[in-house]
Enzyme design. Structure first.
Site, PDB file in Angstrom:
ATOM      1  N   ASN A   9      31.668  37.121  42.465  1.00 24.75           N
ATOM      2  CA  ASN A   9      30.646  36.220  41.929  1.00 24.75           C
ATOM      3  C   ASN A   9      30.834  34.870  42.600  1.00 24.75           C
ATOM      4  O   ASN A   9      31.795  34.162  42.316  1.00 24.75           O
ATOM      5  CB  ASN A   9      30.835  36.113  40.403  1.00 24.75           C
ATOM      6  CG  ASN A   9      29.910  35.079  39.781  1.00 24.75           C
ATOM      7  OD1 ASN A   9      29.000  34.564  40.437  1.00 24.75           O
ATOM      8  ND2 ASN A   9      30.143  34.770  38.513  1.00 24.75           N
ATOM      9  N   TRP A  10      29.918  34.546  43.490  1.00 24.68           N
ATOM     10  CA  TRP A  10      30.064  33.295  44.259  1.00 24.68           C
ATOM     11  C   TRP A  10      29.660  32.069  43.456  1.00 24.68           C
ATOM     12  O   TRP A  10      29.838  30.948  43.914  1.00 24.68           O
ATOM     13  CB  TRP A  10      29.231  33.376  45.545  1.00 24.68           C
ATOM     14  CG  TRP A  10      29.841  34.261  46.589  1.00 24.68           C
ATOM     15  CD1 TRP A  10      30.999  34.997  46.481  1.00 24.68           C
ATOM     16  CD2 TRP A  10      29.334  34.488  47.918  1.00 24.68           C
ATOM     17  NE1 TRP A  10      31.231  35.670  47.645  1.00 24.68           N
ATOM     18  CE2 TRP A  10      30.228  35.387  48.555  1.00 24.68           C
ATOM     19  CE3 TRP A  10      28.220  34.040  48.613  1.00 24.68           C
ATOM     20  CZ2 TRP A  10      30.035  35.819  49.867  1.00 24.68           C
ATOM     21  CZ3 TRP A  10      28.022  34.480  49.923  1.00 24.68           C
ATOM     22  CH2 TRP A  10      28.929  35.355  50.538  1.00 24.68           C
ATOM     23  N   LYS A  11      29.058  32.277  42.304  1.00 24.80           N
ATOM     24  CA  LYS A  11      28.596  31.158  41.470  1.00 24.80           C
ATOM     25  C   LYS A  11      27.727  30.211  42.319  1.00 24.80           C
ATOM     26  O   LYS A  11      27.023  30.675  43.218  1.00 24.80           O
ATOM     27  CB  LYS A  11      29.795  30.462  40.826  1.00 24.80           C
ATOM     28  CG  LYS A  11      30.687  31.482  40.083  1.00 24.80           C
ATOM     29  CD  LYS A  11      31.731  30.875  39.208  1.00 24.80           C
ATOM     30  CE  LYS A  11      32.518  31.994  38.523  1.00 24.80           C
ATOM     31  NZ  LYS A  11      33.537  31.505  37.603  1.00 24.80           N
ATOM     32  N   HIS A  96      26.908  35.973  31.743  1.00 20.58           N
ATOM     33  CA  HIS A  96      28.156  35.333  32.174  1.00 20.58           C
ATOM     34  C   HIS A  96      28.458  34.156  31.238  1.00 20.58           C
ATOM     35  O   HIS A  96      27.533  33.458  30.797  1.00 20.58           O
ATOM     36  CB  HIS A  96      28.022  34.844  33.623  1.00 20.58           C
ATOM     37  CG  HIS A  96      29.343  34.424  34.194  1.00 20.58           C
ATOM     38  ND1 HIS A  96      29.912  33.212  33.897  1.00 20.58           N
ATOM     39  CD2 HIS A  96      30.229  35.073  34.993  1.00 20.58           C
ATOM     40  CE1 HIS A  96      31.092  33.131  34.502  1.00 20.58           C
ATOM     41  NE2 HIS A  96      31.301  34.254  35.181  1.00 20.58           N
ATOM     42  N   GLU A  98      29.448  31.257  31.748  1.00 20.55           N
ATOM     43  CA  GLU A  98      28.912  29.956  32.184  1.00 20.55           C
ATOM     44  C   GLU A  98      27.430  29.840  31.842  1.00 20.55           C
ATOM     45  O   GLU A  98      26.941  28.754  31.528  1.00 20.55           O
ATOM     46  CB  GLU A  98      29.179  29.770  33.693  1.00 20.55           C
ATOM     47  CG  GLU A  98      30.660  29.511  33.946  1.00 20.55           C
ATOM     48  CD  GLU A  98      31.170  29.977  35.287  1.00 20.55           C
ATOM     49  OE1 GLU A  98      30.372  30.235  36.201  1.00 20.55           O
ATOM     50  OE2 GLU A  98      32.414  30.092  35.427  1.00 20.55           O
ATOM     51  N   GLU A 169      35.622  39.143  30.485  1.00 19.73           N
ATOM     52  CA  GLU A 169      36.099  37.911  31.108  1.00 19.73           C
ATOM     53  C   GLU A 169      36.464  36.906  30.020  1.00 19.73           C
ATOM     54  O   GLU A 169      35.582  36.199  29.505  1.00 19.73           O
ATOM     55  CB  GLU A 169      35.002  37.292  31.981  1.00 19.73           C
ATOM     56  CG  GLU A 169      34.614  38.111  33.181  1.00 19.73           C
ATOM     57  CD  GLU A 169      34.027  37.233  34.276  1.00 19.73           C
ATOM     58  OE1 GLU A 169      34.597  37.228  35.371  1.00 19.73           O
ATOM     59  OE2 GLU A 169      33.023  36.550  34.039  1.00 19.73           O
ATOM     60  N   GLY A 175      38.580  30.588  36.228  1.00 14.81           N
ATOM     61  CA  GLY A 175      38.735  29.392  37.052  1.00 14.81           C
ATOM     62  C   GLY A 175      39.945  28.541  36.705  1.00 14.81           C
ATOM     63  O   GLY A 175      40.050  27.401  37.155  1.00 14.81           O
ATOM     64  N   SER A 214      40.431  34.654  36.975  1.00 15.70           N
ATOM     65  CA  SER A 214      41.570  34.339  37.847  1.00 15.70           C
ATOM     66  C   SER A 214      42.196  35.568  38.498  1.00 15.70           C
ATOM     67  O   SER A 214      43.419  35.660  38.646  1.00 15.70           O
ATOM     68  CB  SER A 214      42.618  33.517  37.080  1.00 15.70           C
ATOM     69  OG  SER A 214      42.053  32.283  36.673  1.00 15.70           O
ATOM     70  N   GLY A 235      35.833  35.438  40.927  1.00 12.77           N
ATOM     71  CA  GLY A 235      35.083  34.242  41.303  1.00 12.77           C
ATOM     72  C   GLY A 235      35.683  33.631  42.560  1.00 12.77           C
ATOM     73  O   GLY A 235      35.398  34.060  43.684  1.00 12.77           O
TER      74      GLY A 235
HETATM   75  P1  13P Z   1      37.520  33.112  38.723  1.00 15.82           P
HETATM   76  O1  13P Z   1      37.930  34.388  39.416  1.00 15.82           O
HETATM   77  O2  13P Z   1      37.296  31.973  39.653  1.00 15.82           O
HETATM   78  O3  13P Z   1      38.447  32.819  37.586  1.00 15.82           O
HETATM   79  O4  13P Z   1      36.078  33.394  38.068  1.00 15.82           O
HETATM   80  C1  13P Z   1      35.898  34.527  37.307  1.00 15.82           C
HETATM   81  C2  13P Z   1      34.466  34.693  37.008  1.00 15.82           C
HETATM   82  O5  13P Z   1      33.880  33.956  36.244  1.00 15.82           O
HETATM   83  C3  13P Z   1      33.749  35.768  37.703  1.00 15.82           C
HETATM   84  O6  13P Z   1      32.499  35.979  37.133  1.00 15.82           O
END
Ligand code: 13P
Length: 257
Positions: A9-11, A96, A98, A169, A175, A214, A235
């Site tokens: 997931n590149w966000k 998600h 976020e 998650e 993150g 993470s 991520g």
């Molecule tokens: P990270 O791997 O950066 O913790 O992010 C996880 C995430 O939200 C994937 O959707």
């Protein structure tokens, strides 16, 4: 048999040039036995069209980070599943954390999105997870139950049920560099499968359930080595071709495909 799955997931990261560079450099990386596993990247919407063509000769599939549940209409700023499908998108993240915390996405929206994704032939990846506060208050199971039941409520056919993908998650692990303990993640994922089993019987055995939060090349095998954890949603570590490839190799080595 559940095929192992790695989703990046590149966000809200990557310009066009950076995305193209990622694909170019990934071509030089060893992805392990790519045939036995599914590899997906979810770039921002703007990169879907240019990357679709570049990914076609590779084993990587395209996913989107979000979609609206209607096919079209007066929804300023939104993208529909129909539009995603045109660009060869196969997977779509829904709910998600976020999106839930910064953009007010509710359990009800997540349920509508998951249903709409299936109706258009896309595979929804329903994201669930508790916050740190909820975990400390021992509410993990309650929160996940609520999120999951709302997301699957409208999934009526066997085909939809067996093709569902769930990503656990925990919000506090996203993150932060502080991944969950693999044994804790496996316990929550077992409870998710048990809940699906209560509702759907043996179809629950076919649902792929991922861990996210993470995940790195160094720790991915701790998670995917647990029975019941079918892959990872990554991520930060999905943004570098070398670390994405290292995670793909680790997943291939599990050899559970
Ligand atoms: P990270 O791997 O950066 O913790 O992010 C996880 C995430 O939200 C994937 O959707």
């Amino acid at each position: 048999m559940r095929r192992p799955l790695l989703i990046g997931n590149w966000k809200m990261n990557m310009t066009l040039g950076e995305g193209e560079e990622f694909v170019r450099r990934l071509a030089g990386e060893d992805l392990g036995h790519g045939e036995g596993i599914d590899l997906v990247i979810c770039p921002p919407f703007t990169l879907l069209p240019p990357l679709a063509a570049r990914l076609a000769p590779t084993p990587l599939m395209l996913g989107a980070q979000n979609m609206h549940w209607e096919k079209e209409g007066a929804y300023t700023g939104e993208i529909s599943g129909l539009m995603l499908r045109e660009w060869g998108v196969r997977y779509v993240l829904v709910g998600h954390s976020e999106r839930r915390s910064y953009f007010g996405e509710t359990d009800e929206y997540v349920g509508r999105k998951a249903t709409a994704a299936f109706a258009l032939g896309l595979l929804p990846v329903v994201c669930v997870g508790e916050s740190g506060e909820e975990r400390r208050a021992a509410k993990t199971e309650e929160v996940i139950r609520r999120q999951l039941l709302a997301a699957i409520e409208l999934l009526a056919t066997e085909e939809e049920r067996r093709r569902l993908i769930v990503a656990y998650e925990p919000v506090w692990a996203i993150g932060t560099g502080m991944a969950a303990r693999a044994s804790d993640a496996a316990a929550v994922i077992a409870s998710i499968r048990a809940l699906l089993h209560q509702r759907w019987g043996d179809l629950a055995k076919e649902v792929r359930i991922l861990y996210g939060g993470s995940v790195t090349p160094e720790n991915i095998a701790d998670f995917t080595g647990k029975p019941g954890i079918d892959g990872a949603l990554a991520g930060n570590s999905s943004l570098k071709p070398a670390s994405f490839a290292a995670m793909a190799r680790a997943l291939s080595r599990e050899g559970r495909g």
